[in-house]
Design a protein around this motif. Structure first.
Motif, PDB file in Angstrom:
ATOM      1  N   MET A  36       0.808  -1.285  -0.028  1.00 33.50           N
ATOM      2  CA  MET A  36       0.069   0.069  -0.067  1.00 33.50           C
ATOM      3  C   MET A  36       0.872   1.442  -0.121  1.00 33.50           C
ATOM      4  O   MET A  36       1.597   1.550   0.950  1.00 33.50           O
ATOM      5  N   TYR A  39       0.373   7.581  -1.837  1.00 30.66           N
ATOM      6  CA  TYR A  39       0.067   8.207  -3.054  1.00 30.66           C
ATOM      7  C   TYR A  39      -0.496   9.808  -3.179  1.00 30.66           C
ATOM      8  O   TYR A  39      -0.818  10.083  -2.109  1.00 30.66           O
ATOM      9  N   PRO A  62      -4.540  -3.073   5.190  1.00 30.19           N
ATOM     10  CA  PRO A  62      -3.304  -2.625   4.706  1.00 30.19           C
ATOM     11  C   PRO A  62      -2.955  -1.298   5.250  1.00 30.19           C
ATOM     12  O   PRO A  62      -2.009  -0.658   4.649  1.00 30.19           O
ATOM     13  N   ILE A  63      -3.716  -0.487   6.156  1.00 31.23           N
ATOM     14  CA  ILE A  63      -3.562   0.798   6.786  1.00 31.23           C
ATOM     15  C   ILE A  63      -3.231   0.377   8.159  1.00 31.23           C
ATOM     16  O   ILE A  63      -3.914  -0.151   8.806  1.00 31.23           O
TER      17      ILE A  63
ATOM     18  N   PRO B  32      -7.940   8.811  -8.027  1.00 31.49           N
ATOM     19  CA  PRO B  32      -7.016   7.685  -7.779  1.00 31.49           C
ATOM     20  C   PRO B  32      -7.229   6.755  -8.916  1.00 31.49           C
ATOM     21  O   PRO B  32      -7.028   5.609  -8.350  1.00 31.49           O
ATOM     22  N   ILE B 117      -7.355  14.115  -3.391  1.00 30.57           N
ATOM     23  CA  ILE B 117      -7.127  12.660  -4.114  1.00 30.57           C
ATOM     24  C   ILE B 117      -6.953  11.577  -3.419  1.00 30.57           C
ATOM     25  O   ILE B 117      -6.969  10.460  -3.688  1.00 30.57           O
ATOM     26  N   GLN B 118      -7.156  11.722  -2.113  1.00 32.68           N
ATOM     27  CA  GLN B 118      -6.915  10.585  -1.036  1.00 32.68           C
ATOM     28  C   GLN B 118      -8.138   9.993  -0.903  1.00 32.68           C
ATOM     29  O   GLN B 118      -9.271  10.205  -1.310  1.00 32.68           O
ATOM     30  N   PRO B 119      -8.185   8.663  -0.451  1.00 33.57           N
ATOM     31  CA  PRO B 119      -9.218   7.770  -0.267  1.00 33.57           C
ATOM     32  C   PRO B 119     -10.413   8.251   0.610  1.00 33.57           C
ATOM     33  O   PRO B 119      -9.876   8.896   1.552  1.00 33.57           O
ATOM     34  N   GLY B 173      -9.711   4.825  -3.102  1.00 38.83           N
ATOM     35  CA  GLY B 173      -8.227   5.119  -3.217  1.00 38.83           C
ATOM     36  C   GLY B 173      -7.463   4.015  -2.487  1.00 38.83           C
ATOM     37  O   GLY B 173      -6.395   3.666  -3.392  1.00 38.83           O
ATOM     38  N   VAL B 174      -7.844   3.450  -1.533  1.00 41.21           N
ATOM     39  CA  VAL B 174      -7.143   2.499  -0.774  1.00 41.21           C
ATOM     40  C   VAL B 174      -7.020   1.036  -1.773  1.00 41.21           C
ATOM     41  O   VAL B 174      -6.081   0.569  -2.284  1.00 41.21           O
TER      42      VAL B 174
END
Lengths: 180, 360
Positions: A36, A39, A62-63, B32, B117-119, B173-174
């Motif tokens: 992950m 981004y 995954p976080i 994303p 742009i993040q989840p 996004g994730v």
């Protein structure tokens, strides 16, 4: 076995591809893997980090906010992730460019002079593989043969000629990692 | 044999779309989810299977190309992220009204507006309650892994054609940016024109020699006829509610408390369950896989067993309304979320459970 790793440094250091090779190596030995990345507007010279998880079981989140191992390759990442290592966990870093060294006493701290060794080897590109080698010395979670298979899978065919050099870099990392 | 790869969720979706024998992809880049179009262009599916890949001039154009392709009985798909999906809403409403099969992927980012742009998971209302105008529903699938990003491409088309309805994959996004191991299905052959004509007798495949002309439209000026059309749509949505509810549970057998979460939040909650159980808190998780139709029954049943429910979503609290409808006041239901592109950690979820439900 579940190993939760954060790899953090500058964009362009090969942080994401190192994580990818590690993840592919896990797949080669039938493990579950997650990769992950952070981004966003990051680019070469900015910060980049990736969470890599290898496990024998289905992977949940995954976080994560805590890691078994943090591989830290610049000062900003040190400031951010030293505190994210689980008590008893491992912090591996390249001291090149680090002005504030890690100070925790409840974790094991290791150094690898990877930037220096990569320059000595004549290829700055091998930097991330030296770091990977150092990590695998501390946590031999994937077999060397699977690292090689992982490299073959994750590199495009036109780069396959560089696999021996990359494996040499991994071996170098195994050799030069030192406990602080 | 199935093929094993390490892929991003967006790439896995794109590859699965090619392998599902899709006829056309129409999209416009946005983070994303840009890897979908990027991957498709790089793979040149027009050489592999004859599939069309087209970067449209805008999201509005892309969804209308989907409308046109679907009207011809073709397997067509588009993808975008939140602001782009907002632009597509008019087209989606038309496709739903015209009863056409289509697949839409939303890799959600934080809003409102251009946002971040993040989840995020703040498009739940838009996805499940009708993002466009008129009385319609989409089947909404919420993948929680890269594998499901691939699997739901095929499942999405099966459902879209079964019900002649647009299907939305609500990712974020994730899931879009994460790489995981994925097993890919073998290539399915694209249908020939004859097969399309046989399987989709409603499709505009040319003027039939016998029988009436086929017209695809969402317009009906005779209100009596439009009401009958609406009733038909509602009957279809009811049938979906009876047959297509999908969900999974973790550690609910002995649970005193329940977390409800979908997509990437469900992954975070699985870890939260493990952490909480180590602390002696008996908590389980229900993950809706379909957001419409919603697993109302399953949550209602668990409400008779547990003392409290925490709905976890990367939003200010949207899905919690459906949880509350299912529970109907029998036990305490609270929402926990982070928003604006911030992804909560498992520890935060456990803390919220402790403060909002157990101690609250």
């Amino acid at each position: 076995m579940t190993e939760e790793i954060i790899i953090a440094g500058f964009g362009g250091q090969g942080v994401l591809s190192m994580g990818k090779i590690l993840a592919y190596s896990g797949i080669m030995q039938d493990q579950e893997v997650a990769w992950m990345p952070s981004y966003g507007p990051e680019m070469r010279g900015g910060t980049a980090n990736v969470t890599v998880i290898l496990s024998d079981e289905r992977i949940s989140s995954p976080i994560l906010n805590q890691f078994d191992t943090a591989i830290i390759l610049n000062q900003q990442s040190m400031d951010k992730f030293e505190k994210a290592v689980k008590p008893g966990g491992i912090l591996l870093y390249d001291p090149n460019g680090i002005t504030r060294h890690p100070s925790r006493t409840d974790i094991s701290i290791y150094r690898v002079q990877a930037a220096e060794a990569a320059t000595a080897m004549g290829s700055a590109k091998t930097f991330n593989m030296i770091v990977l080698g150092a990590f695998l010395k501390l946590k031999p979670i994937v077999k060397m043969e699977n690292v090689e298979k992982g490299l073959t899978k994750s590199l495009p065919a036109r780069h396959h000629k560089s696999i021996p050099m990359n494996m040499e870099a991994v071996a170098k990392g195994l050799e030069i990692v030192e406990k602080v | 044999m199935k093929e094993l790869k390490l892929m991003k969720g967006n790439e896995a979706f794109a590859e699965a779309v090619i392998r599902a024998g899709v006829d056309g992809y129409f999209g416009y880049p946005i983070t994303p989810q840009s890897e979908v179009l990027e991957y498709l262009m790089a793979q040149k599916p027009y050489e592999r299977t004859g599939m069309v890949v087209l970067q449209a001039e805008s999201e509005v154009a892309a969804i209308n190309m989907v409308y046109g392709g679907a009207a011809c009985g073709k397997k067509v798909v588009t993808s975008s992220s939140s602001p782009g999906i907002s632009l597509k809403q008019e087209g989606i409403s038309y496709i739903a009204g015209a009863e056409l099969p289509a697949l839409i992927l939303n890799v959600v980012r934080g809003g409102p507006g251009l946002g971040t742009i993040q989840p995020s998971q703040s498009d739940y209302f838009q996805s499940t309650k009708g993002g466009g105008h008129g009385d319609y529903r989409l089947i909404v699938l919420a993948p929680a892994s890269v594998q499901e990003m691939a699997d739901f491409a095929g499942l999405g088309f099966d459902l879209a054609f079964k019900y002649r309805t647009p299907v939305l994959i609500l990712s974020d996004g994730v899931i879009g940016q994460m790489m995981e191991k994925v097993e890919l299905n073998p290539q399915v052959k694209r249908r020939s024109d004859e097969e399309v004509a046989a399987e989709c007798p409603w499709a505009t495949t040319g003027r039939p020699k016998n029988g009436p002309r086929r017209i695809i439209t969402s317009l009906e000026l005779d209100s009596a006829k439009q009401e009958i059309h609406n009733m038909k749509l509602q009957a279809k949505y009811k049938e979906m509610q009876e047959n297509e509810v999908r969900f999974e549970t973790f550690d609910t057998e002995d649970a005193d408390y329940l977390l409800v979460a979908y997509g990437s939040s469900a992954r975070i909650c699985q870890k939260a369950v493990q952490i909480a159980r180590k602390k002696g808190i008996k908590v389980g998780l229900l993950r809706p896989i379909t957001l419409f139709p919603y697993p109302t029954e399953a949550i209602s049943k668990l409400a008779s067993q547990v003392k409290g429910i925490l709905s976890v979503e990367m939003s200010a609290g949207q899905m919690v309304e459906d949880v509350r409808l299912a529970v109907n006041g029998r036990v305490k239901v609270e929402h926990f979320g982070r928003y604006g592109g911030i992804v909560p950690t498992p520890d935060e979820v456990v803390k919220a459970l402790e403060t909002k439900i157990i101690g609250g």
